[in-house]
Design a protein around this motif. Sequence first.
Motif, PDB file in Angstrom:
ATOM      1  N   ASP A 125     -20.998  -4.725  11.367  1.00 44.22           N
ATOM      2  CA  ASP A 125     -19.630  -4.855  10.866  1.00 44.22           C
ATOM      3  C   ASP A 125     -19.566  -5.252   9.398  1.00 44.22           C
ATOM      4  OD1 ASP A 125     -20.459  -7.472  11.020  1.00 44.22           O
ATOM      5  OD2 ASP A 125     -18.867  -8.128  12.376  1.00 44.22           O
ATOM      6  N   ARG A 126     -20.734  -5.391   8.756  1.00 40.41           N
ATOM      7  CA  ARG A 126     -20.845  -5.726   7.327  1.00 40.41           C
ATOM      8  C   ARG A 126     -20.132  -7.041   6.976  1.00 40.41           C
ATOM      9  NH1 ARG A 126     -24.470  -2.306   7.699  1.00 40.41           N
ATOM     10  NH2 ARG A 126     -24.391  -0.279   6.723  1.00 40.41           N
ATOM     11  N   VAL A 127     -20.138  -7.984   7.915  1.00 41.13           N
ATOM     12  CA  VAL A 127     -19.485  -9.278   7.732  1.00 41.13           C
ATOM     13  C   VAL A 127     -20.528 -10.377   7.852  1.00 41.13           C
ATOM     14  CG1 VAL A 127     -17.777 -10.858   8.745  1.00 41.13           C
ATOM     15  CG2 VAL A 127     -17.288  -8.419   8.615  1.00 41.13           C
ATOM     16  N   ASP A 128     -20.309 -11.474   7.148  1.00 42.97           N
ATOM     17  CA  ASP A 128     -21.193 -12.632   7.194  1.00 42.97           C
ATOM     18  C   ASP A 128     -21.072 -13.325   8.551  1.00 42.97           C
ATOM     19  OD1 ASP A 128     -22.894 -14.662   6.431  1.00 42.97           O
ATOM     20  OD2 ASP A 128     -21.408 -15.711   5.219  1.00 42.97           O
ATOM     21  N   HIS A 129     -22.186 -13.545   9.228  1.00 36.36           N
ATOM     22  CA  HIS A 129     -22.207 -14.221  10.525  1.00 36.36           C
ATOM     23  C   HIS A 129     -23.073 -15.471  10.515  1.00 36.36           C
ATOM     24  CE1 HIS A 129     -20.024 -11.312  13.028  1.00 36.36           C
ATOM     25  NE2 HIS A 129     -20.439 -10.459  12.110  1.00 36.36           N
ATOM     26  N   ILE A 130     -23.792 -15.725   9.424  1.00 35.41           N
ATOM     27  CA  ILE A 130     -24.657 -16.893   9.322  1.00 35.41           C
ATOM     28  C   ILE A 130     -24.397 -17.527   7.957  1.00 35.41           C
ATOM     29  CG2 ILE A 130     -27.028 -17.739   9.340  1.00 35.41           C
ATOM     30  CD1 ILE A 130     -27.749 -15.229  11.003  1.00 35.41           C
ATOM     31  N   ARG A 131     -24.070 -18.801   7.986  1.00 33.58           N
ATOM     32  CA  ARG A 131     -23.718 -19.485   6.744  1.00 33.58           C
ATOM     33  C   ARG A 131     -24.494 -20.795   6.636  1.00 33.58           C
ATOM     34  NH1 ARG A 131     -17.587 -19.605   5.648  1.00 33.58           N
ATOM     35  NH2 ARG A 131     -18.135 -17.477   5.082  1.00 33.58           N
ATOM     36  N   LEU A 132     -24.974 -21.090   5.437  1.00 29.63           N
ATOM     37  CA  LEU A 132     -25.636 -22.362   5.172  1.00 29.63           C
ATOM     38  C   LEU A 132     -24.564 -23.446   5.128  1.00 29.63           C
ATOM     39  CD1 LEU A 132     -28.333 -23.760   4.515  1.00 29.63           C
ATOM     40  CD2 LEU A 132     -27.823 -23.361   2.104  1.00 29.63           C
ATOM     41  N   LEU A 133     -24.665 -24.436   6.021  1.00 27.98           N
ATOM     42  CA  LEU A 133     -23.669 -25.505   6.097  1.00 27.98           C
ATOM     43  C   LEU A 133     -24.086 -26.757   5.347  1.00 27.98           C
ATOM     44  CD1 LEU A 133     -22.727 -25.272   9.889  1.00 27.98           C
ATOM     45  CD2 LEU A 133     -21.584 -24.189   7.936  1.00 27.98           C
ATOM     46  N   GLY A 134     -25.374 -26.912   5.125  1.00 31.86           N
ATOM     47  CA  GLY A 134     -25.900 -28.100   4.458  1.00 31.86           C
ATOM     48  C   GLY A 134     -27.404 -27.963   4.355  1.00 31.86           C
ATOM     49  N   ASN A 135     -28.072 -29.039   4.011  1.00 32.70           N
ATOM     50  CA  ASN A 135     -29.525 -29.005   3.875  1.00 32.70           C
ATOM     51  C   ASN A 135     -30.179 -28.571   5.182  1.00 32.70           C
ATOM     52  OD1 ASN A 135     -29.401 -29.850   1.241  1.00 32.70           O
ATOM     53  ND2 ASN A 135     -29.690 -32.011   1.739  1.00 32.70           N
ATOM     54  N   ASN A 136     -30.809 -27.422   5.161  1.00 35.51           N
ATOM     55  CA  ASN A 136     -31.530 -26.890   6.317  1.00 35.51           C
ATOM     56  C   ASN A 136     -30.667 -26.787   7.570  1.00 35.51           C
ATOM     57  OD1 ASN A 136     -33.918 -26.700   4.785  1.00 35.51           O
ATOM     58  ND2 ASN A 136     -34.358 -28.844   5.179  1.00 35.51           N
ATOM     59  N   THR A 137     -29.369 -26.548   7.418  1.00 35.29           N
ATOM     60  CA  THR A 137     -28.443 -26.435   8.541  1.00 35.29           C
ATOM     61  C   THR A 137     -27.641 -25.152   8.392  1.00 35.29           C
ATOM     62  OG1 THR A 137     -28.261 -28.843   8.643  1.00 35.29           O
ATOM     63  CG2 THR A 137     -26.586 -27.583   9.811  1.00 35.29           C
ATOM     64  N   TRP A 138     -27.668 -24.333   9.444  1.00 37.76           N
ATOM     65  CA  TRP A 138     -26.971 -23.050   9.431  1.00 37.76           C
ATOM     66  C   TRP A 138     -25.964 -22.986  10.570  1.00 37.76           C
ATOM     67  CZ3 TRP A 138     -32.111 -23.743   8.592  1.00 37.76           C
ATOM     68  CH2 TRP A 138     -32.609 -23.314   7.362  1.00 37.76           C
ATOM     69  N   GLY A 139     -24.806 -22.398  10.284  1.00 39.68           N
ATOM     70  CA  GLY A 139     -23.789 -22.159  11.301  1.00 39.68           C
ATOM     71  C   GLY A 139     -23.708 -20.671  11.572  1.00 39.68           C
ATOM     72  N   PHE A 140     -23.483 -20.320  12.825  1.00 41.00           N
ATOM     73  CA  PHE A 140     -23.435 -18.928  13.261  1.00 41.00           C
ATOM     74  C   PHE A 140     -22.062 -18.600  13.828  1.00 41.00           C
ATOM     75  CE2 PHE A 140     -27.801 -20.123  13.200  1.00 41.00           C
ATOM     76  CZ  PHE A 140     -28.545 -18.982  13.007  1.00 41.00           C
ATOM     77  N   GLU A 141     -21.564 -17.427  13.487  1.00 39.11           N
ATOM     78  CA  GLU A 141     -20.315 -16.892  14.038  1.00 39.11           C
ATOM     79  C   GLU A 141     -20.690 -15.701  14.904  1.00 39.11           C
ATOM     80  OE1 GLU A 141     -17.050 -16.296  15.454  1.00 39.11           O
ATOM     81  OE2 GLU A 141     -16.990 -17.894  13.967  1.00 39.11           O
ATOM     82  N   ASP A 142     -20.335 -15.747  16.188  1.00 36.70           N
ATOM     83  CA  ASP A 142     -20.821 -14.727  17.118  1.00 36.70           C
ATOM     84  C   ASP A 142     -19.849 -13.578  17.382  1.00 36.70           C
ATOM     85  OD1 ASP A 142     -18.967 -16.097  18.649  1.00 36.70           O
ATOM     86  OD2 ASP A 142     -20.271 -16.287  20.400  1.00 36.70           O
ATOM     87  N   LEU A 143     -18.650 -13.623  16.838  1.00 31.44           N
ATOM     88  CA  LEU A 143     -17.672 -12.570  17.125  1.00 31.44           C
ATOM     89  C   LEU A 143     -17.630 -11.512  16.019  1.00 31.44           C
ATOM     90  CD1 LEU A 143     -14.777 -14.815  18.450  1.00 31.44           C
ATOM     91  CD2 LEU A 143     -16.429 -13.480  19.784  1.00 31.44           C
ATOM     92  N   ALA A 144     -17.456 -10.276  16.431  1.00 34.26           N
ATOM     93  CA  ALA A 144     -17.389  -9.149  15.481  1.00 34.26           C
ATOM     94  C   ALA A 144     -16.269  -9.359  14.476  1.00 34.26           C
ATOM     95  CB  ALA A 144     -17.191  -7.847  16.242  1.00 34.26           C
ATOM     96  N   GLY A 145     -16.473  -8.839  13.285  1.00 34.17           N
ATOM     97  CA  GLY A 145     -15.461  -8.915  12.244  1.00 34.17           C
ATOM     98  C   GLY A 145     -15.281 -10.312  11.674  1.00 34.17           C
ATOM     99  N   GLY A 146     -16.199 -11.207  11.957  1.00 38.28           N
ATOM    100  CA  GLY A 146     -16.098 -12.573  11.458  1.00 38.28           C
ATOM    101  C   GLY A 146     -15.424 -13.526  12.419  1.00 38.28           C
ATOM    102  N   GLY A 147     -14.896 -13.007  13.532  1.00 36.88           N
ATOM    103  CA  GLY A 147     -14.284 -13.856  14.560  1.00 36.88           C
ATOM    104  C   GLY A 147     -13.289 -14.833  13.984  1.00 36.88           C
ATOM    105  N   ASP A 148     -13.386 -16.093  14.406  1.00 38.66           N
ATOM    106  CA  ASP A 148     -12.460 -17.104  13.920  1.00 38.66           C
ATOM    107  C   ASP A 148     -12.964 -17.796  12.655  1.00 38.66           C
ATOM    108  OD1 ASP A 148     -14.493 -18.646  14.980  1.00 38.66           O
ATOM    109  OD2 ASP A 148     -13.278 -19.498  16.590  1.00 38.66           O
ATOM    110  N   GLY A 149     -14.157 -17.402  12.187  1.00 36.95           N
ATOM    111  CA  GLY A 149     -14.679 -17.893  10.917  1.00 36.95           C
ATOM    112  C   GLY A 149     -15.043 -19.365  10.902  1.00 36.95           C
ATOM    113  N   ASP A 150     -15.232 -19.968  12.077  1.00 35.28           N
ATOM    114  CA  ASP A 150     -15.544 -21.396  12.087  1.00 35.28           C
ATOM    115  C   ASP A 150     -17.038 -21.698  11.938  1.00 35.28           C
ATOM    116  OD1 ASP A 150     -16.540 -20.659  14.579  1.00 35.28           O
ATOM    117  OD2 ASP A 150     -15.078 -21.830  15.715  1.00 35.28           O
ATOM    118  N   PHE A 151     -17.886 -20.699  12.150  1.00 41.41           N
ATOM    119  CA  PHE A 151     -19.337 -20.838  12.012  1.00 41.41           C
ATOM    120  C   PHE A 151     -19.875 -22.046  12.779  1.00 41.41           C
ATOM    121  CE2 PHE A 151     -18.146 -18.096   8.582  1.00 41.41           C
ATOM    122  CZ  PHE A 151     -19.148 -17.143   8.573  1.00 41.41           C
ATOM    123  N   ASN A 152     -19.290 -22.293  13.962  1.00 39.11           N
ATOM    124  CA  ASN A 152     -19.792 -23.379  14.800  1.00 39.11           C
ATOM    125  C   ASN A 152     -20.153 -22.911  16.209  1.00 39.11           C
ATOM    126  OD1 ASN A 152     -17.353 -23.083  16.115  1.00 39.11           O
ATOM    127  ND2 ASN A 152     -16.666 -25.183  15.799  1.00 39.11           N
TER     128      ASN A 152
END
Length: 96
Positions: A57-84
């Motif tokens: 879907d060419r959308v970001d699904h993994i975001r760096l939240l802090g030092n060595n901490t990543w948040g994942f968004e599992d829904l297509a199109g970016g979902g709710d964008g909460d990355f939790n």
Amino acid sequence: MKFAANNQGIQTGSAIIAPGSILAPMIIVNGSLGELTDSNPNNNPTVYFPFLGSNSDRVDHIRLLGNNTWGFEDLAGGGDGDFNDVIVKMNLSLAK
């Protein structure tokens, strides 16, 4: 290394990573690594990577939240964008 946990669960583990290795997180949505790597192309789950060009879907699904901490968004199109939907924190150290 594969990590999996139930909803609201915690998974811990350790690994020895060879010098020069590149770590790339990914999330397999509603499926398993076994389904992804078997010889049946009809049961492949959706997989998201930190590389936008690799995501269907060419959308970001993994975001760096802090030092060595990543948040994942599992829904297509970016979902709710909460990355939790999955949060991964790695503690890295040098072997002695």
